[in-house]
Design a protein around this motif. Sequence first.
Motif, PDB file in Angstrom:
ATOM      1  N   TYR A 198       0.757  -0.831   0.275  1.00  0.00           N
ATOM      2  CA  TYR A 198      -0.076  -0.334  -0.105  1.00  0.00           C
ATOM      3  C   TYR A 198       0.771   0.874   0.233  1.00  0.00           C
ATOM      4  O   TYR A 198       1.693   1.523   0.234  1.00  0.00           O
ATOM      5  CB  TYR A 198      -0.801  -0.505   1.296  1.00  0.00           C
ATOM      6  N   ALA A 199       0.711   2.128  -1.057  1.00  0.00           N
ATOM      7  CA  ALA A 199       1.346   3.679  -0.764  1.00  0.00           C
ATOM      8  C   ALA A 199      -0.568   4.888  -0.358  1.00  0.00           C
ATOM      9  O   ALA A 199      -1.314   4.505  -0.847  1.00  0.00           O
ATOM     10  CB  ALA A 199       2.062   3.540  -2.066  1.00  0.00           C
ATOM     11  N   VAL A 200       0.123   6.201  -0.438  1.00  0.00           N
ATOM     12  CA  VAL A 200      -0.500   7.178  -0.614  1.00  0.00           C
ATOM     13  C   VAL A 200      -0.094   7.271  -2.181  1.00  0.00           C
ATOM     14  O   VAL A 200       0.613   8.362  -2.493  1.00  0.00           O
ATOM     15  CB  VAL A 200       0.422   8.434   0.287  1.00  0.00           C
ATOM     16  N   ALA A 201      -0.772   7.469  -2.939  1.00  0.00           N
ATOM     17  CA  ALA A 201      -0.962   7.747  -4.187  1.00  0.00           C
ATOM     18  C   ALA A 201      -0.495   9.496  -4.449  1.00  0.00           C
ATOM     19  O   ALA A 201      -0.972  10.343  -3.595  1.00  0.00           O
ATOM     20  CB  ALA A 201      -2.416   8.731  -4.635  1.00  0.00           C
ATOM     21  N   ALA A 202       0.641  10.205  -4.880  1.00  0.00           N
ATOM     22  CA  ALA A 202       0.987  10.883  -5.405  1.00  0.00           C
ATOM     23  C   ALA A 202       0.462  12.026  -5.765  1.00  0.00           C
ATOM     24  O   ALA A 202       0.872  13.871  -6.345  1.00  0.00           O
ATOM     25  CB  ALA A 202       2.869  10.701  -6.293  1.00  0.00           C
ATOM     26  N   ALA A 203      -0.204  11.827  -6.789  1.00  0.00           N
ATOM     27  CA  ALA A 203      -1.437  12.453  -7.569  1.00  0.00           C
ATOM     28  C   ALA A 203      -2.231  11.276  -8.297  1.00  0.00           C
ATOM     29  O   ALA A 203      -2.743  10.219  -7.801  1.00  0.00           O
ATOM     30  CB  ALA A 203      -0.138  12.707  -8.925  1.00  0.00           C
ATOM     31  N   ALA A 204      -3.123  11.930  -9.075  1.00  0.00           N
ATOM     32  CA  ALA A 204      -3.921  11.435  -9.441  1.00  0.00           C
ATOM     33  C   ALA A 204      -3.483  10.251 -10.307  1.00  0.00           C
ATOM     34  O   ALA A 204      -2.797   9.795 -11.487  1.00  0.00           O
ATOM     35  CB  ALA A 204      -5.049  12.079 -10.508  1.00  0.00           C
ATOM     36  N   ALA A 205      -4.124   9.197 -10.195  1.00  0.00           N
ATOM     37  CA  ALA A 205      -4.499   7.983 -10.551  1.00  0.00           C
ATOM     38  C   ALA A 205      -4.841   6.482 -11.263  1.00  0.00           C
ATOM     39  O   ALA A 205      -6.370   7.026 -11.126  1.00  0.00           O
ATOM     40  CB  ALA A 205      -2.623   6.614  -9.987  1.00  0.00           C
ATOM     41  N   THR A 206      -4.957   5.912 -12.236  1.00  0.00           N
ATOM     42  CA  THR A 206      -5.394   4.800 -12.959  1.00  0.00           C
ATOM     43  C   THR A 206      -4.564   3.802 -12.939  1.00  0.00           C
ATOM     44  O   THR A 206      -3.782   3.486 -12.985  1.00  0.00           O
ATOM     45  CB  THR A 206      -5.992   5.238 -14.340  1.00  0.00           C
ATOM     46  N   GLU A 207      -5.926   2.775 -12.899  1.00  0.00           N
ATOM     47  CA  GLU A 207      -4.687   0.935 -12.987  1.00  0.00           C
ATOM     48  C   GLU A 207      -4.059   0.840 -14.146  1.00  0.00           C
ATOM     49  O   GLU A 207      -4.142   1.202 -15.227  1.00  0.00           O
ATOM     50  CB  GLU A 207      -5.844   0.745 -12.695  1.00  0.00           C
ATOM     51  N   GLY A 208      -3.360   0.765 -12.938  1.00  0.00           N
ATOM     52  CA  GLY A 208      -1.924  -0.379 -14.306  1.00  0.00           C
ATOM     53  C   GLY A 208      -0.902   0.929 -15.336  1.00  0.00           C
ATOM     54  O   GLY A 208      -0.447   0.430 -15.995  1.00  0.00           O
ATOM     55  N   GLN A 209      -0.896   2.343 -14.715  1.00  0.00           N
ATOM     56  CA  GLN A 209       0.075   3.202 -14.419  1.00  0.00           C
ATOM     57  C   GLN A 209       1.401   2.349 -14.271  1.00  0.00           C
ATOM     58  O   GLN A 209       1.286   2.011 -13.293  1.00  0.00           O
ATOM     59  CB  GLN A 209      -0.334   4.773 -14.368  1.00  0.00           C
ATOM     60  N   PRO A 253      15.211  10.347  -8.815  1.00  0.00           N
ATOM     61  CA  PRO A 253      16.009  10.531  -8.305  1.00  0.00           C
ATOM     62  C   PRO A 253      15.942  11.465  -7.517  1.00  0.00           C
ATOM     63  O   PRO A 253      16.976  11.316  -6.505  1.00  0.00           O
ATOM     64  CB  PRO A 253      16.880   8.874  -8.799  1.00  0.00           C
ATOM     65  N   THR A 254      16.656  12.654  -8.417  1.00  0.00           N
ATOM     66  CA  THR A 254      17.456  13.837  -7.551  1.00  0.00           C
ATOM     67  C   THR A 254      16.225  14.503  -7.038  1.00  0.00           C
ATOM     68  O   THR A 254      16.744  15.162  -5.515  1.00  0.00           O
ATOM     69  CB  THR A 254      17.887  14.614  -8.889  1.00  0.00           C
ATOM     70  N   THR A 255      14.982  13.915  -6.636  1.00  0.00           N
ATOM     71  CA  THR A 255      14.859  14.519  -5.922  1.00  0.00           C
ATOM     72  C   THR A 255      13.052  13.446  -4.637  1.00  0.00           C
ATOM     73  O   THR A 255      12.657  13.919  -3.836  1.00  0.00           O
ATOM     74  CB  THR A 255      13.053  15.717  -6.345  1.00  0.00           C
ATOM     75  N   GLY A 256      13.397  12.504  -5.283  1.00  0.00           N
ATOM     76  CA  GLY A 256      12.705  10.944  -4.168  1.00  0.00           C
ATOM     77  C   GLY A 256      10.900  11.494  -5.009  1.00  0.00           C
ATOM     78  O   GLY A 256       9.975  10.767  -4.237  1.00  0.00           O
ATOM     79  N   ALA A 257      10.751  12.253  -6.322  1.00  0.00           N
ATOM     80  CA  ALA A 257       9.576  12.502  -5.738  1.00  0.00           C
ATOM     81  C   ALA A 257       8.833  11.890  -7.126  1.00  0.00           C
ATOM     82  O   ALA A 257       9.448  10.445  -7.916  1.00  0.00           O
ATOM     83  CB  ALA A 257       9.087  14.159  -6.747  1.00  0.00           C
ATOM     84  N   ILE A 258       7.853  10.652  -6.067  1.00  0.00           N
ATOM     85  CA  ILE A 258       6.403   9.854  -6.920  1.00  0.00           C
ATOM     86  C   ILE A 258       5.186  10.637  -8.356  1.00  0.00           C
ATOM     87  O   ILE A 258       5.162  11.391  -7.877  1.00  0.00           O
ATOM     88  CB  ILE A 258       5.715   9.095  -6.405  1.00  0.00           C
ATOM     89  N   THR A 259       5.825  10.025  -9.480  1.00  0.00           N
ATOM     90  CA  THR A 259       4.714  10.296 -10.837  1.00  0.00           C
ATOM     91  C   THR A 259       4.310   9.426 -10.840  1.00  0.00           C
ATOM     92  O   THR A 259       4.592   8.465 -10.873  1.00  0.00           O
ATOM     93  CB  THR A 259       4.695  11.137 -11.493  1.00  0.00           C
ATOM     94  N   GLU A 288     -10.206   4.972 -10.110  1.00  0.00           N
ATOM     95  CA  GLU A 288      -9.210   5.819  -9.623  1.00  0.00           C
ATOM     96  C   GLU A 288      -9.471   6.918  -8.462  1.00  0.00           C
ATOM     97  O   GLU A 288     -10.502   6.931  -7.945  1.00  0.00           O
ATOM     98  CB  GLU A 288     -10.477   7.230 -10.755  1.00  0.00           C
ATOM     99  N   VAL A 289      -8.622   7.624  -8.032  1.00  0.00           N
ATOM    100  CA  VAL A 289      -7.702   7.785  -7.388  1.00  0.00           C
ATOM    101  C   VAL A 289      -7.198   8.714  -7.765  1.00  0.00           C
ATOM    102  O   VAL A 289      -6.902   9.636  -8.651  1.00  0.00           O
ATOM    103  CB  VAL A 289      -6.486   6.561  -6.234  1.00  0.00           C
ATOM    104  N   ALA A 290      -7.254   9.823  -6.186  1.00  0.00           N
ATOM    105  CA  ALA A 290      -6.901  11.246  -6.316  1.00  0.00           C
ATOM    106  C   ALA A 290      -5.391  11.888  -5.516  1.00  0.00           C
ATOM    107  O   ALA A 290      -5.349  10.511  -4.813  1.00  0.00           O
ATOM    108  CB  ALA A 290      -8.200  12.661  -5.947  1.00  0.00           C
ATOM    109  N   THR A 291      -5.065  12.841  -5.840  1.00  0.00           N
ATOM    110  CA  THR A 291      -3.860  13.023  -4.453  1.00  0.00           C
ATOM    111  C   THR A 291      -4.076  12.175  -3.262  1.00  0.00           C
ATOM    112  O   THR A 291      -5.157  12.528  -2.752  1.00  0.00           O
ATOM    113  CB  THR A 291      -3.328  13.746  -5.045  1.00  0.00           C
TER     114      THR A 291
END
Length: 181
Positions: free
Chosen positions: A110-121, A127-133, A155-158
């Motif tokens: 399990y993780a917290v969505a960093a942005a809106a996401a859809t199944e299979g993305q 690596p320079t910021t550690g930011a997830i997209t 669908e999910v939101a941030t």
Amino acid sequence: MAFQKVVNTDPAIATPGLEVNPGQAVYTAFNYVSDGTVEAGGFAFAVAIEEDAGGPATMNQASKKGSAGAKVLGFVERNLSGVLSSPLISASNVYPLGTGVPIAIRGQFYAVAAAAATEGQSVLCDPTTGAITYGAAGATNDTGWVVRLPRGVEEVATGDIVIYENFGLSITPATGGGVGG
């Protein structure tokens, strides 16, 4: 002292970094310790091993950030146990400096969505910021992990809970069409 600001009527689906199906994960072959920035429910990168003055090198260190172009070590599992040194310090998902970090290279977490996401993305991690997209498979900074949505959500939101999955099924078959080629 921090006080609770929100009261939910339903229990949380999960906590970031918890295994969806315990016992299915595969971990890194080497043990790593946190540099004080590694967070449960995120990704970790290897950092340069520092040598002690006149002594042996310290253990392999993991960090939330790496150098440009670095590949992730894996996903950081939640396995925190620690001590709050003061009642004024809030709990954290960050592994303290020098703490052993369980880093999974395969599994479902399990993780917290960093942005809106859809199944299979695909899950991407800079690596320079550690930011997830999120994006297409094979994109720059692709971690090899894929977004799955819990409980049939479409669908999910941030900030929503999602599942990151990697079972390592992206094996390229040998050419030649059969055994011995």
